[in-house]
Design a protein around this motif. Structure first.
Motif, PDB file in Angstrom:
ATOM      1  N   PHE A   1       0.862  -1.179   0.000  1.00  0.00           N
ATOM      2  CA  PHE A   1       0.000   0.000   0.000  1.00  0.00           C
ATOM      3  C   PHE A   1       0.898   1.228   0.000  1.00  0.00           C
ATOM      4  CE2 PHE A   1      -2.504  -3.349   1.588  1.00  0.00           C
ATOM      5  CZ  PHE A   1      -3.826  -3.021   1.428  1.00  0.00           C
ATOM      6  N   ARG A   2       0.737   2.124  -0.958  1.00  0.00           N
ATOM      7  CA  ARG A   2       1.541   3.332  -1.011  1.00  0.00           C
ATOM      8  C   ARG A   2       0.648   4.559  -0.901  1.00  0.00           C
ATOM      9  NH1 ARG A   2       5.891   2.050  -5.879  1.00  0.00           N
ATOM     10  NH2 ARG A   2       6.944   0.328  -4.829  1.00  0.00           N
TER      11      ARG A   2
ATOM     12  N   PRO B   1       1.977   1.410  11.573  1.00  0.00           N
ATOM     13  CA  PRO B   1       1.584   0.669  10.366  1.00  0.00           C
ATOM     14  C   PRO B   1       1.447  -0.823  10.659  1.00  0.00           C
ATOM     15  CG  PRO B   1       3.922   1.189  10.290  1.00  0.00           C
ATOM     16  CD  PRO B   1       3.384   1.849  11.530  1.00  0.00           C
ATOM     17  N   LEU B   2       0.516  -1.445   9.980  1.00  0.00           N
ATOM     18  CA  LEU B   2       0.280  -2.880  10.113  1.00  0.00           C
ATOM     19  C   LEU B   2       0.756  -3.607   8.855  1.00  0.00           C
ATOM     20  CD1 LEU B   2      -3.419  -2.810  11.393  1.00  0.00           C
ATOM     21  CD2 LEU B   2      -1.330  -2.818  12.799  1.00  0.00           C
ATOM     22  N   THR B   3       1.469  -4.699   9.031  1.00  0.00           N
ATOM     23  CA  THR B   3       1.716  -5.644   7.939  1.00  0.00           C
ATOM     24  C   THR B   3       0.786  -6.825   8.158  1.00  0.00           C
ATOM     25  OG1 THR B   3       4.029  -5.013   7.607  1.00  0.00           O
ATOM     26  CG2 THR B   3       3.369  -7.178   6.831  1.00  0.00           C
ATOM     27  N   ILE B   4      -0.138  -7.024   7.243  1.00  0.00           N
ATOM     28  CA  ILE B   4      -1.148  -8.083   7.358  1.00  0.00           C
ATOM     29  C   ILE B   4      -0.682  -9.296   6.557  1.00  0.00           C
ATOM     30  CG2 ILE B   4      -3.560  -8.688   7.022  1.00  0.00           C
ATOM     31  CD1 ILE B   4      -3.138  -6.425   9.027  1.00  0.00           C
ATOM     32  N   HIS B   5      -0.541 -10.434   7.231  1.00  0.00           N
ATOM     33  CA  HIS B   5      -0.167 -11.689   6.589  1.00  0.00           C
ATOM     34  C   HIS B   5      -1.407 -12.577   6.537  1.00  0.00           C
ATOM     35  CE1 HIS B   5       4.192 -10.773   7.221  1.00  0.00           C
ATOM     36  NE2 HIS B   5       3.734 -10.206   8.321  1.00  0.00           N
TER      37      HIS B   5
ATOM     38  N   ILE C   1      -3.320   6.771  19.946  1.00  0.00           N
ATOM     39  CA  ILE C   1      -2.732   5.703  19.129  1.00  0.00           C
ATOM     40  C   ILE C   1      -3.657   5.421  17.960  1.00  0.00           C
ATOM     41  CG2 ILE C   1      -1.900   3.314  19.103  1.00  0.00           C
ATOM     42  CD1 ILE C   1      -1.632   3.520  22.159  1.00  0.00           C
ATOM     43  N   GLU C   2      -3.074   5.183  16.812  1.00  0.00           N
ATOM     44  CA  GLU C   2      -3.840   4.813  15.625  1.00  0.00           C
ATOM     45  C   GLU C   2      -3.062   3.762  14.847  1.00  0.00           C
ATOM     46  OE1 GLU C   2      -6.068   7.680  12.839  1.00  0.00           O
ATOM     47  OE2 GLU C   2      -4.200   7.257  11.776  1.00  0.00           O
ATOM     48  N   VAL C   3      -3.771   2.769  14.329  1.00  0.00           N
ATOM     49  CA  VAL C   3      -3.143   1.752  13.480  1.00  0.00           C
ATOM     50  C   VAL C   3      -3.747   1.824  12.090  1.00  0.00           C
ATOM     51  CG1 VAL C   3      -2.596   0.212  15.412  1.00  0.00           C
ATOM     52  CG2 VAL C   3      -4.781  -0.029  14.226  1.00  0.00           C
ATOM     53  N   TYR C   4      -2.973   1.478  11.094  1.00  0.00           N
ATOM     54  CA  TYR C   4      -3.466   1.497   9.720  1.00  0.00           C
ATOM     55  C   TYR C   4      -2.768   0.400   8.919  1.00  0.00           C
ATOM     56  CZ  TYR C   4       0.908   3.913   8.596  1.00  0.00           C
ATOM     57  OH  TYR C   4       2.235   4.231   8.448  1.00  0.00           O
ATOM     58  N   VAL C   5      -3.464  -0.126   7.938  1.00  0.00           N
ATOM     59  CA  VAL C   5      -2.904  -1.188   7.103  1.00  0.00           C
ATOM     60  C   VAL C   5      -1.919  -0.578   6.117  1.00  0.00           C
ATOM     61  CG1 VAL C   5      -3.421  -3.003   5.429  1.00  0.00           C
ATOM     62  CG2 VAL C   5      -4.979  -2.594   7.348  1.00  0.00           C
ATOM     63  N   ALA C   6      -0.674  -0.999   6.201  1.00  0.00           N
ATOM     64  CA  ALA C   6       0.362  -0.504   5.302  1.00  0.00           C
ATOM     65  C   ALA C   6       0.707  -1.516   4.216  1.00  0.00           C
ATOM     66  CB  ALA C   6       1.630  -0.161   6.084  1.00  0.00           C
ATOM     67  N   ARG C   7       0.544  -2.801   4.514  1.00  0.00           N
ATOM     68  CA  ARG C   7       0.968  -3.821   3.552  1.00  0.00           C
ATOM     69  C   ARG C   7       0.168  -5.097   3.789  1.00  0.00           C
ATOM     70  NH1 ARG C   7       7.122  -4.500   3.828  1.00  0.00           N
ATOM     71  NH2 ARG C   7       6.633  -5.536   5.808  1.00  0.00           N
TER      72      ARG C   7
END
Length: 264
Positions: free
Chosen positions: A21-22, A91-95, A126-132
């Motif tokens: 994700f960019r 950022p979150l890396t989702i596998h 705090i905030e999390v977001y999907v980065a990849r």
């Protein structure tokens, strides 16, 4: 020709089975993903599923209608982030586990879980977001033993992101105890191998409720279990709405900053 247009658009990553994700505006043709090294490696069918996965993730609504507005019976309010406080964005890396040429986790659950986590973490800054998003190779749809959890760690280097593994089934099994089904897990390496240092991740199973992800984030940020059924750190949480206390929020913020420091 189908094209994806969004402020956060998708571009293929050369690494094994990954879609990045960019944060740039633009239009990306999904056929680029299919023709990339990613597409050639996993085959057109699974690559096409990856395109559908990230496309649906972009346009699936955030389930805001599930928000419950009820009195806080613990007597502690959930204030907004105070003025001037710095927001800690992780950022979150989702596998995503795969099997039989399909993903084994319902992506709508991911979208809802991230929304629910940010709702609960907002007051703590705090905030999390999907980065990849990455597709795992076959063999990780069910995580049952200690060796399975150790193998997952090879996909979770300390790269500044929170690694989250979405699997079909999750059990706590080992040589000295029977298997026990669970819905989420925070894993952290505590051994002496240098190559494994600072490796930690979360696992969420496909049957987990929306609060499981934020519960495991609480563990990642240093919280232990709580006994109140309306606390997000209670294993038996129930009721229309569960929260973090103000003290938990302060500890989580410190824990989130400590996580960032460990990743450097």
């Amino acid at each position: 020709m189908l094209a994806i247009t969004r402020a956060m658009c998708f571009a293929p990553l050369g690494a094994h089975r990954a879609v990045f994700f960019r944060c740039v505006s633009g239009t990306v043709d999904p056929r680029v993903i299919l023709a990339s090294r990613f597409g050639r490696h996993v085959g057109p069918r699974l690559a096409a599923l990856a395109v559908l996965f990230v496309t649906a993730l972009a346009f699936t609504p955030a389930f805001a209608a599930d928000k419950h507005v009820v009195p806080d019976i613990r007597g502690e309010s959930q204030p907004e982030l105070r003025a001037g406080a710095r927001l800690v964005r992780l950022p979150l890396t989702i596998h995503v586990a795969t099997g039989a040429d399909k993903v084994v986790f319902d992506l709508r659950r991911l979208n809802r879980a991230v929304w629910r986590a940010n709702e609960a973490l907002r007051a703590s800054g705090i905030e999390v977001y999907v980065a990849r998003v990455e597709l795992l190779p076959d063999g990780f749809a069910s995580i049952r033993h200690r060796r399975d959890r150790r193998r997952l760690a090879t996909f979770a280097p300390p790269d500044g992101t929170v690694h989250v593994f979405l699997v079909g089934n999750l059990e706590l099994g080992g040589a000295l105890r029977a298997d026990r089904s669970v819905r989420g897990l925070h894993w952290r390496y505590r051994g002496l191998l240098g190559k494994m240092r600072n490796r930690e991740y979360l696992i969420v199973s496909n049957d987990a409720p929306a609060t499981t992800f934020v519960h495991e984030l609480g563990h990642l940020f240093g919280l232990e279990h709580d006994t109140s059924h309306q606390n997000l750190m209670c294993s038996c949480r129930q009721g229309p709405r569960q929260i973090f206390t103000l003290d938990q929020g302060r500890r989580m913020r410190s824990g989130a900053l400590a996580f960032v420091a460990r990743q450097r």
